[in-house]
Design an enzyme around this catalytic site. Sequence first.
Site, short mmCIF file in Angstrom:
data_model
loop_
_atom_site.label_atom_id
_atom_site.label_comp_id
_atom_site.label_asym_id
_atom_site.label_seq_id
_atom_site.Cartn_x
_atom_site.Cartn_y
_atom_site.Cartn_z
N TYR A 76 -11.20 2.39 14.71
CA TYR A 76 -10.29 2.89 13.68
C TYR A 76 -10.23 4.42 13.70
O TYR A 76 -9.15 5.01 13.66
CB TYR A 76 -10.72 2.40 12.30
CG TYR A 76 -9.83 2.90 11.19
CD1 TYR A 76 -8.55 2.37 11.01
CD2 TYR A 76 -10.24 3.91 10.32
CE1 TYR A 76 -7.71 2.83 10.00
CE2 TYR A 76 -9.41 4.38 9.30
CZ TYR A 76 -8.16 3.83 9.15
OH TYR A 76 -7.33 4.31 8.15
N GLY A 119 0.80 -1.21 0.00
CA GLY A 119 0.00 0.00 0.00
C GLY A 119 0.83 1.26 0.00
O GLY A 119 1.79 1.42 -0.76
N GLY A 168 2.96 2.39 2.18
CA GLY A 168 4.36 2.19 2.53
C GLY A 168 5.20 1.82 1.34
O GLY A 168 6.27 2.39 1.11
#
Length: 330
Positions: free
Chosen positions: A167, A16, A18
């Site tokens: 989240y 993703g 990163g």
Amino acid sequence: MPSQTGRLAIVTGTSGIGLETAVALGRAGAEVILAGRDPNKGSDAIAQLRALVPGIIVRFETLDLANLISISTFGRRVCAAHDRLDLLVNSAEVMMPPARQETDNGFERQIGTNHLGHFALTAALLPLLRRGAGARVISLGSILARHGAIDFDDLDAVRTYDPMTAYCRSKLACLLFAFELQRRSWSSSWGITSIAAHPGIPRDCLARLSVGRQTRKWRILNYFPLLSQPLAQHSLPVLFAATSDNAYAGGYFGPDRFYELRGYPAVARVPPLSDDAKIATRLWEVSERLTGVSFKEAAVTRRPQLRSWSHETDATGDLHFLPIPVGGLR
């Protein structure tokens, strides 16, 4: 993007944002340490990076943000091997597991990884960051942080767990940390720049959003790809915060179109709670107590001197030499 030649960057997460961030930094000339918990995924990510960016200076280091011992070990290992760190991109995250999960240290997995793990990691690397060339710490926020709240009486969501609520809380905590880190850098003369960024709505997370809330309001996102943007573009706000001369200390950046869901990097709307210094101070103190780290102590820690080398042989029979600090690793 300005040239990153000669700069050392650590990026958390092997997929993703990163991975996309590591690709762009490598192309700009940076030396990149990609950190993640799974060596197999790390090996695959390094292979992808070398295929996409021939000549890239990159390596994988094992780091489990859900384990405080792993974080401490990683910090000591990197501090022993390097004399500075110019960029830390805290991009790895856990997003909305349907059932409540815990880290190895007993924290709810989302706030334990997304916030507490990166909090402890930044403290572990603070001595190197202070010696970096205009060092920056980038924290990954989210547009969903606007819906977050810090419940200090149930920070770990033990009494009530909802995937979306947990989240949103973790992403709000990341923003509170980013802004408080900058305030403390100014007041304590740490010399580092803390900036936050969010990617909008990447296409790969729409399904997870619909799982997070089993209602028509959230499931309908699956049918609106125009609200999202591809992987290569959703990392742009992070890269802008990490490298642009126009990214300023204490700033927050995200996409510029359609309620910050997609587009190119621009100043993002700061959720009011994330700019509350009293909440940030309390969260900082709680985070230090929960993780057992102290930024004040880390700020004065000196890099250990290297005096000798040990060696080990891996499964392939290759010999690796490892520096041993004076006094050993503690």
